[in-house]
Each structure stands twice: as structure tokens, then as C-alpha cells.
Design an enzyme around this catalytic site. Sequence first.
Site, PDB file in Angstrom:
ATOM      1  N   ASP A 117       0.828  -1.197  -0.058  1.00 44.36           N
ATOM      2  CA  ASP A 117      -0.096  -0.113   0.013  1.00 44.36           C
ATOM      3  C   ASP A 117       0.890   1.207   0.127  1.00 44.36           C
ATOM      4  O   ASP A 117       0.515   2.137  -0.591  1.00 44.36           O
ATOM      5  CB  ASP A 117      -1.119   0.005   1.135  1.00 44.36           C
ATOM      6  N   GLY A 118       2.040   1.254   0.729  1.00 41.74           N
ATOM      7  CA  GLY A 118       2.786   2.554   0.801  1.00 41.74           C
ATOM      8  C   GLY A 118       3.427   2.844  -0.498  1.00 41.74           C
ATOM      9  O   GLY A 118       3.294   4.066  -0.997  1.00 41.74           O
ATOM     10  N   ASP A 142       2.772  -9.070   4.170  1.00 40.78           N
ATOM     11  CA  ASP A 142       1.984  -8.871   5.530  1.00 40.78           C
ATOM     12  C   ASP A 142       0.457  -8.891   5.348  1.00 40.78           C
ATOM     13  O   ASP A 142      -0.502  -9.270   6.034  1.00 40.78           O
ATOM     14  CB  ASP A 142       2.110  -7.433   5.839  1.00 40.78           C
ATOM     15  N   ARG A 177      10.204 -27.232  27.061  1.00 39.01           N
ATOM     16  CA  ARG A 177      10.341 -25.846  26.932  1.00 39.01           C
ATOM     17  C   ARG A 177       9.209 -25.215  26.392  1.00 39.01           C
ATOM     18  O   ARG A 177       8.379 -25.687  25.686  1.00 39.01           O
ATOM     19  CB  ARG A 177      11.623 -25.356  26.207  1.00 39.01           C
ATOM     20  N   ARG A 277      12.479 -20.057  25.279  1.00 36.02           N
ATOM     21  CA  ARG A 277      13.683 -19.764  24.254  1.00 36.02           C
ATOM     22  C   ARG A 277      12.948 -19.050  22.834  1.00 36.02           C
ATOM     23  O   ARG A 277      11.585 -19.438  22.790  1.00 36.02           O
ATOM     24  CB  ARG A 277      14.197 -20.976  23.742  1.00 36.02           C
ATOM     25  N   HIS A 283      14.003 -11.894   8.263  1.00 36.58           N
ATOM     26  CA  HIS A 283      13.967 -11.926   6.756  1.00 36.58           C
ATOM     27  C   HIS A 283      13.645 -13.280   6.163  1.00 36.58           C
ATOM     28  O   HIS A 283      13.685 -13.293   4.849  1.00 36.58           O
ATOM     29  CB  HIS A 283      15.001 -11.060   6.177  1.00 36.58           C
ATOM     30  N   ILE A 284      14.380 -14.571   6.854  1.00 38.84           N
ATOM     31  CA  ILE A 284      14.088 -15.709   6.262  1.00 38.84           C
ATOM     32  C   ILE A 284      12.516 -15.839   5.764  1.00 38.84           C
ATOM     33  O   ILE A 284      12.535 -16.554   4.805  1.00 38.84           O
ATOM     34  CB  ILE A 284      14.296 -16.750   7.490  1.00 38.84           C
ATOM     35  N   GLN A 285      11.452 -15.061   6.265  1.00 37.98           N
ATOM     36  CA  GLN A 285      10.081 -15.432   5.807  1.00 37.98           C
ATOM     37  C   GLN A 285      10.289 -14.595   4.310  1.00 37.98           C
ATOM     38  O   GLN A 285       9.037 -14.830   3.628  1.00 37.98           O
ATOM     39  CB  GLN A 285       9.243 -14.515   6.797  1.00 37.98           C
TER      40      GLN A 285
HETATM   41  O1  F6P Z   1       6.322  -5.370   5.044  1.00 35.07           O
HETATM   42  C1  F6P Z   1       7.241  -6.297   4.858  1.00 35.07           C
HETATM   43  C2  F6P Z   1       8.027  -6.559   6.074  1.00 35.07           C
HETATM   44  O2  F6P Z   1       8.992  -7.797   6.055  1.00 35.07           O
HETATM   45  C3  F6P Z   1       7.299  -6.422   7.381  1.00 35.07           C
HETATM   46  O3  F6P Z   1       6.863  -7.524   7.927  1.00 35.07           O
HETATM   47  C4  F6P Z   1       8.402  -6.163   8.454  1.00 35.07           C
HETATM   48  O4  F6P Z   1       8.245  -5.573   9.446  1.00 35.07           O
HETATM   49  C5  F6P Z   1       9.436  -5.359   7.583  1.00 35.07           C
HETATM   50  O5  F6P Z   1       9.107  -5.308   6.225  1.00 35.07           O
HETATM   51  C6  F6P Z   1      11.055  -5.294   7.674  1.00 35.07           C
HETATM   52  O6  F6P Z   1      11.546  -4.247   6.706  1.00 35.07           O
HETATM   53  P1  F6P Z   1      13.095  -4.280   6.409  1.00 35.07           P
HETATM   54  O7  F6P Z   1      13.288  -5.047   5.598  1.00 35.07           O
HETATM   55  O8  F6P Z   1      13.312  -2.644   6.194  1.00 35.07           O
HETATM   56  O9  F6P Z   1      13.702  -4.675   7.667  1.00 35.07           O
END
Ligand code: F6P
Length: 360
Positions: A117-118, A142, A177, A277, A283-285
Site C-alpha cells: 500500500d505504501g 504482511d 520448553r 527460548r 527476513h527468512i520469511q
Molecule cells: O512489510 C514487509 C516487512 O517484511 C514487514 O513484515 C517487516 O516489519 C518489515 O518489512 C521489515 O523491513 P526491513 O526489510 O526494512 O527490515
Amino acid sequence: MAQPKRIGILTSGGDCAGLNAAIRAVVHSAIDSYGWEVYGIRQATHGLMARPPAALHLTPEKVDPFLTKGGTMLGTTNKGDPFAFPMTDGTVCDRSQEIIEGYHLLGLDALIGIGGDGSLAILRRLAQQGGLNLVGIPKTIDNDVGVTECSIGFDTAVSVATEAVDRLQFTAASHSRVMILEVMGRDAGHIAMCAGIAGGADIILIPEIPYTLDGICETIKIRQQQGKNYCLLVVAEAVRTETGDRVLIKDAEGCRLGGVGQYLSQALCQRIEAETRVTVLGHIQRGGIPSHLDRLIATCFGVAAVELIAKEKYDHVVTWQQRSVVAVPIEEAIFKYSAVNPQGALATTARRMGIFLGSE
Ligand code: F6P
């Protein structure tokens, strides 16, 4: 027959899996169906600020090898709003006109912008100011763009997060755990909710539903009394402290979401008789091989975006609604936000499965 067109494509905002499939679909359908030329713009709008504009002539041979690759072959950025661009001397500068000029220097007839959206809001403002013919494709792990049921990147992110819950289950059970998995999603809890249900979590915390630490402790105790020696907790990065404070990481670039897993771990270890833990998936996601669904949606979106240009139906974004691709005004896409519905199907399912969601 209509004049051949020269179109540009860029990816903007955070990368995600499936972007290359969308780029590939645009290239194939623009060239094979219409005989147009396609230019891939580097690093989002930064490529249009560069002189000469940083763009790559795209052909099927160039894009095909990227179908199965994560990230974006064009590069991207989620920094530097062109209307208030941070300059090296610390000032901010409106560089929007340079981007508009870059579009015209490339001789583009239309631009496809892939973003959340941004990014779509910025691209639309540029299009309105400069008379650019813009079509949007939604992407974001997201999944918070409300006009579409899914955006490119979400499915892969959920798959990665689900696999993380699966893996944590074995080590959690081995050591008795409480395992806390912090996932991304910005202010929406979609990734946490989906991965938590799919991975069989005991507790899912999302920004949309308030919780108490007592509620979490109670759930863990009940699990223990039921003979389950471990507990899996999935928390979305934007979940606040029990008292409503945002949890942020500060670094050289400023503040960003992160740290709620650690906050919970510290708060819980004082109240329960179990080790905790924390895993921050980060960012793996966003990386890895795109799932079949992301490739499929991205391919449908790419083809549909080219069709919109062929019909000269600009200022629209392609969306996924009830198994179809539907064009919606970009303005709607910018303003319609999608959060998890605390009373919706997923939240209801989670509760019925005995998952603690909080104290809504
Ligand atoms: O909007 C995607 C996203 O991966 C969010 O889930 C996360 O908060 C953000 O970007 C992380 O941004 P950056 O890559 O700048 O750390």
C-alpha cells in the site's frame, strides 16, 4: 491494430517471494500476446531518478531463469520517499519530477508498479503529478492490502513460518520448553495466525487481540496439567507489551518493530516453571523458493496487468477475489487495510482448536 507499446515494470518496497514470477508473466504476455517492449527498472523509483535511467530491456530468455528464485531480479528499496528524499547532507528533497522525467526519457507508454500500500500510494501520486499511465500489482508478506484476498509473497512467508513451528516442536518437546516464535507482518497478524494454526501452536498473539500475561501463564499451566510438557507460542512482531507499549529495536537507521518475543520470554520466565527460548524468524520469511501459490497468483496478476494496459484501464490494481482476478482503483487499494478479524473464521477456528489468542 493498436500501436506497439513500450512498458516499464518495477518492484518497490520490501522484497518477497514471487516477484520474479510476476515480472516473467508481464514479459511473456506483453511480448507474446502484443509484441510490446518491456523495460525492467532497477531499484524501484531510484532507477528512474538515475541518469540515464537504470533499466534493463527484458526478454523471455532473461526472465525465465528467475521463476523459481526469491527476491526481485530488478532490485528494490523500501527507503527514500521521492517526495521527501533523504539527501547525503542530511536535508530532504522532493525528487518526484526526476522520476517523472525518467519515465519519459525511457519513452514509456505505461508503468507496472509491484508494491504494497505504501509503494502504491507513492506511485499513484507520481502518476497523477506526471500523467503517467500506472497499473499496480499488490505484493506484501504482511497481506494487509484489503482489496485482495492475497498478495504476492504471503503464502511463502506463511509456509516458512509454519515450517519453523514444525521444527521448534521437536526441540521444545525434547527439552520441555516454552518456545516463542516471533514472526513478521507489521501491524497485521495474518502470518502469525495462519502459521500458528497450521503448525499446531498452543498460543498465538496478534496485534488485533489484546492479551494478559496471566492468560498466557494459565494456558501453559493447563497444558502442563494435561500432560503436554512443552508449549509453542507464535507472536506477531507488532504485538505490544501487556501495558500497551510498542516493542522496538533501535539501530543506526532508527527504530523498527522487533523484540516482543524477548519481552515475553523475560516476563514469562519469572512466572512459570519452564524454560523459555526465543526464535526471531526475521527476513527468512521473505526469502527462499516461492511457493506454488505465490507463483500462480503472481503469474495471474502479471498477465492481468498487461491486459489492463492493453485496454488502457490505468490507475487500477489487479486483485485476487473469489478465484478471479479483479481490477480495482488503486485509490481503494491504498485505503482499504486488512487486519485479522478477531471474530472471523481463522480466529474462531483457532479458539475451537483450544489455541489461546488472548483476552478479547
Ligand atoms: O512489510 C514487509 C516487512 O517484511 C514487514 O513484515 C517487516 O516489519 C518489515 O518489512 C521489515 O523491513 P526491513 O526489510 O526494512 O527490515
